[in-house]
Design a protein around this motif. Structure first.
Motif, mmCIF file in Angstrom:
data_model
loop_
_atom_site.group_PDB
_atom_site.id
_atom_site.type_symbol
_atom_site.label_atom_id
_atom_site.label_comp_id
_atom_site.label_asym_id
_atom_site.label_seq_id
_atom_site.Cartn_x
_atom_site.Cartn_y
_atom_site.Cartn_z
ATOM 1 N N VAL A 102 6.096 11.198 -7.139
ATOM 2 C CA VAL A 102 5.221 10.352 -7.949
ATOM 3 C C VAL A 102 4.682 11.196 -9.106
ATOM 4 C CG1 VAL A 102 3.231 8.804 -7.950
ATOM 5 C CG2 VAL A 102 4.617 9.060 -5.871
ATOM 6 N N LYS A 105 0.698 8.530 -11.375
ATOM 7 C CA LYS A 105 0.143 7.726 -10.289
ATOM 8 C C LYS A 105 0.553 6.261 -10.422
ATOM 9 C CE LYS A 105 -3.879 10.631 -9.336
ATOM 10 N NZ LYS A 105 -5.352 10.698 -9.297
ATOM 11 N N VAL A 106 1.050 5.704 -9.317
ATOM 12 C CA VAL A 106 1.402 4.286 -9.285
ATOM 13 C C VAL A 106 0.120 3.482 -9.084
ATOM 14 C CG1 VAL A 106 2.679 2.499 -8.058
ATOM 15 C CG2 VAL A 106 3.691 4.770 -8.367
ATOM 16 N N SER A 107 -0.110 2.491 -9.935
ATOM 17 C CA SER A 107 -1.347 1.723 -9.839
ATOM 18 C C SER A 107 -1.104 0.266 -10.219
ATOM 19 C CB SER A 107 -2.428 2.316 -10.753
ATOM 20 O OG SER A 107 -2.034 2.237 -12.109
ATOM 21 N N ARG A 151 -0.653 8.924 -2.914
ATOM 22 C CA ARG A 151 0.633 9.629 -2.914
ATOM 23 C C ARG A 151 0.997 10.007 -1.483
ATOM 24 N NH1 ARG A 151 0.093 13.706 -8.156
ATOM 25 N NH2 ARG A 151 0.587 12.146 -9.753
ATOM 26 N N HIS A 175 1.184 -3.345 -13.660
ATOM 27 C CA HIS A 175 1.406 -2.095 -12.937
ATOM 28 C C HIS A 175 1.703 -0.967 -13.919
ATOM 29 C CE1 HIS A 175 5.705 -2.942 -13.613
ATOM 30 N NE2 HIS A 175 5.872 -1.641 -13.433
ATOM 31 N N SER A 176 1.540 0.243 -13.443
ATOM 32 C CA SER A 176 1.932 1.428 -14.195
ATOM 33 C C SER A 176 2.297 2.510 -13.199
ATOM 34 C CB SER A 176 0.789 1.900 -15.104
ATOM 35 O OG SER A 176 -0.337 2.291 -14.331
ATOM 36 N N GLY A 177 2.910 3.562 -13.694
ATOM 37 C CA GLY A 177 3.306 4.655 -12.810
ATOM 38 C C GLY A 177 4.750 5.037 -13.024
ATOM 39 N N TYR A 178 5.113 6.225 -12.576
ATOM 40 C CA TYR A 178 6.460 6.740 -12.795
ATOM 41 C C TYR A 178 6.896 7.552 -11.598
ATOM 42 C CZ TYR A 178 10.233 9.610 -14.649
ATOM 43 O OH TYR A 178 11.433 10.236 -14.824
ATOM 44 N N LEU A 179 8.117 7.285 -11.130
ATOM 45 C CA LEU A 179 8.706 8.031 -10.023
ATOM 46 C C LEU A 179 9.777 8.959 -10.564
ATOM 47 C CD1 LEU A 179 9.281 5.163 -7.430
ATOM 48 C CD2 LEU A 179 7.322 6.689 -7.586
ATOM 49 N N VAL A 188 8.939 1.741 -10.810
ATOM 50 C CA VAL A 188 8.242 0.651 -10.144
ATOM 51 C C VAL A 188 8.616 -0.634 -10.862
ATOM 52 C CG1 VAL A 188 5.992 -0.244 -9.441
ATOM 53 C CG2 VAL A 188 6.352 2.232 -9.613
#
Length: 507
Positions: A102, A105-107, A151, A175-179, A188
């Motif tokens: 992650v 942060k995925v939110s 996480r 949503h936001s975030g990056y893997l 996501v």
């Protein structure tokens, strides 16, 4: 750039007679569609979180008369313009998601609304839901408009739901975030309409299967490569339990084409298998010709045996998710196995006793590898538990039990709160209740073996009593185990074929 693989179909159109050009073009189109699905499903492995907004609706509060006062309250305060949101989140990709994947942060955000209450529901596995809820309880998202997902490790097929009560007149979820991506990226994604788990993939796969079937009916294309060398007779494979599932797959693939081969598997541990082969050879060399012993690491004190390196076995320290620990140092592991650390809260985890689950005795190759590569040669402590759950003597400082096989160890660690053990990495991925911990900041994976940053691994050897006869089943099966056909099975099970590593690593 990492090369993820190639799939080549060779079509020979000679002798097709009256089949017209349109039919040929249609056949090529069918192949293209099938290949697109196969590549997306099996080669372009992605880390992929998918979320669905299953419910997003205001909570209707309509008093029927002045005699009734209806309102929504939370902690004795009235919730203005209340609404409820139910979010389902799935790991719908082809890879496990570890905490370090992650990157951002995925939110989830709820424009013009604030969070009043939050609960995790319907988690698969249930342990994942408990971990998420405990992590969320330590944060304070109340009166904010954003939910940040903790996480944690989310394995393939894992899923959970967030049930939220919100206040405010806004609507919608963003949503936001990056893997960190796999071989073809990751991220996501929002799926607008709720669907059954994997429904889209299943439908696409079904269509592709029909198309492939139609193409085979037209052209009779055979892309399967059978073993190059079939032999008949009987063969018994003994030794390591860590690679037993892989050896069974290789046996099945070989015997499917070489139908005169009778191969049985009876694994009891690396040293036990090597010792049995050596003793059999000394008593009856002819009988030993039909035996192969698999060993995690080189055989000791057996000069008459001949070993062939097959692959590198990547081992992992596995921890039950309830401990809320996904990274350890070798110093911490040595302290745990020396009895100096006995509770996960001493390492920043939950207040749970550390329950060590180990392999039985000196015959286990994984136990020997763990002692040499992680514990720096130190022996493990004595047994204090027979069932692995409770200590036989409540006054005993450490909590430790032993089990006979890799599968049993993984099953126990998966099921028992606070459990820790060590096992082959590929097999551990099948158990959703455990985490393969980082060691000294390095993730256990094949790529980290090749660059020598991860050290908990061992070479898997196949031993015979002397050199096998060229036309024997033992020789043919060993040739197949090292072939390109078998390589895909090894890689899928988490092993690293020696052919893909520098020669110095496999010896």
């Amino acid at each position: 750039m990492t090369e993820v693989g190639h799939l080549v179909l060779a079509l020979d159109f000679s002798g097709l007679g009256d089949i017209n050009l349109e039919t040929v073009i249609a056949g090529i189109a069918l192949v293209g569609t099938a290949i697109a699905w196969l590549v997306d499903r099996y080669f372009l492995r992605r880390k992929r979180l998918v979320y669905r907004v299953q419910v997003d609706a205001p909570i209707g509060v309509y008093p029927s008369s002045h005699m009734v006062d209806v309102e929504v309250r939370h902690q004795d305060e009235v919730v203005e313009d209340p609404s409820v949101v139910l979010l389902r989140v799935d790991n719908a990709g082809g890879m496990d998601i570890e905490p370090h994947h992650v990157h951002e942060k995925v939110s989830f955000a709820f424009p013009d609304r604030k969070i009043v209450g939050l609960e995790v529901t319907e988690a698969t596995p249930e342990a994942l839901g408990r971990i998420l809820q405990r992590r969320l309880d330590t944060e304070n998202f109340v009166d904010t408009g954003k939910l940040i997902v903790p996480r944690i490790a989310i394995n393939r097929g894992d899923s959970f739901k967030f049930l939220l009560v919100l206040s405010g007149r806004g609507e919608g979820v963003t949503h936001s975030g990056y893997l960190a991506g796999g071989s073809a990226g990751g991220g996501v994604y929002h799926e607008p309409r709720p669907r059954g788990p994997g429904r889209r993939t299943l439908m696409f796969g079904a269509v592709a299967s029909v198309l492939v079937g139609a193409l085979v009916a037209l052209f009779l294309v055979d892309v399967f490569q059978p073993p190059d060398n079939c032999a008949s007779g009987q063969l018994r494979i003994v030794g390591s339990t860590a690679v037993e599932p892989t050896i069974k797959e290789l046996r099945s693939a070989y015997a499917a084409e070489c139908t005169q081969a009778d191969i049985t598997i009876a694994t009891t541990g690396s040293r036990s298998g090597v010792r049995s082969l050596d003793e059999t050879g000394k008593k009856d060399a002819a009988s030993a010709e039909s035996v192969i012993a698999m060993s995690d690491g080189p055989a000791e004190n057996a000069p008459d045996l001949r070993g062939r390196p097959i692959a590198v076995v990547v081992f992992a320290v596995v921890v039950n998710r309830s401990a809320e620990i996904d990274a350890l140092t070798t110093h911490q592991l040595r302290a745990i196995y020396a009895g100096r650390l006995t509770n996960w809260k001493q390492l920043g985890g939950r207040d749970l006793p550390i329950r060590m689950i180990s392999r039985v005795g000196p015959d286990s190759g994984s136990r020997r590898t763990f002692r040499e590569k992680v514990l720096a040669g130190d022996q493990e402590l004595g047994i204090t538990s027979d069932d692995c759950r409770t200590k036989d003597d409540p006054a005993a400082r450490q909590h430790r039990c032993e089990v006979g096989t890799t599968e049993e160890l993984l099953s126990r660690v998966d099921d028992i709160e606070g459990a820790i053990g060590y096992a082959e990495l590929g097999g551990s991925r099948k158990y959703p209740g455990l985490t393969a911990a980082e060691i000294d900041g390095v993730v256990p994976q094949a790529a980290r073996v090749a660059d020598t940053t991860y050290r908990f691994w061992e070479v898997e050897y196949a031993y015979t009593y002397g050199a096998p006869e060229p036309d024997s089943l033992a020789a043919a099966f060993l040739e197949y185990a090292g072939s390109a056909q078998a390589r895909a099975v090894l890689v899928r099970d988490g092993l690293v074929p020696c052919a893909e590593l520098p020669g110095s690593l496999c010896g």
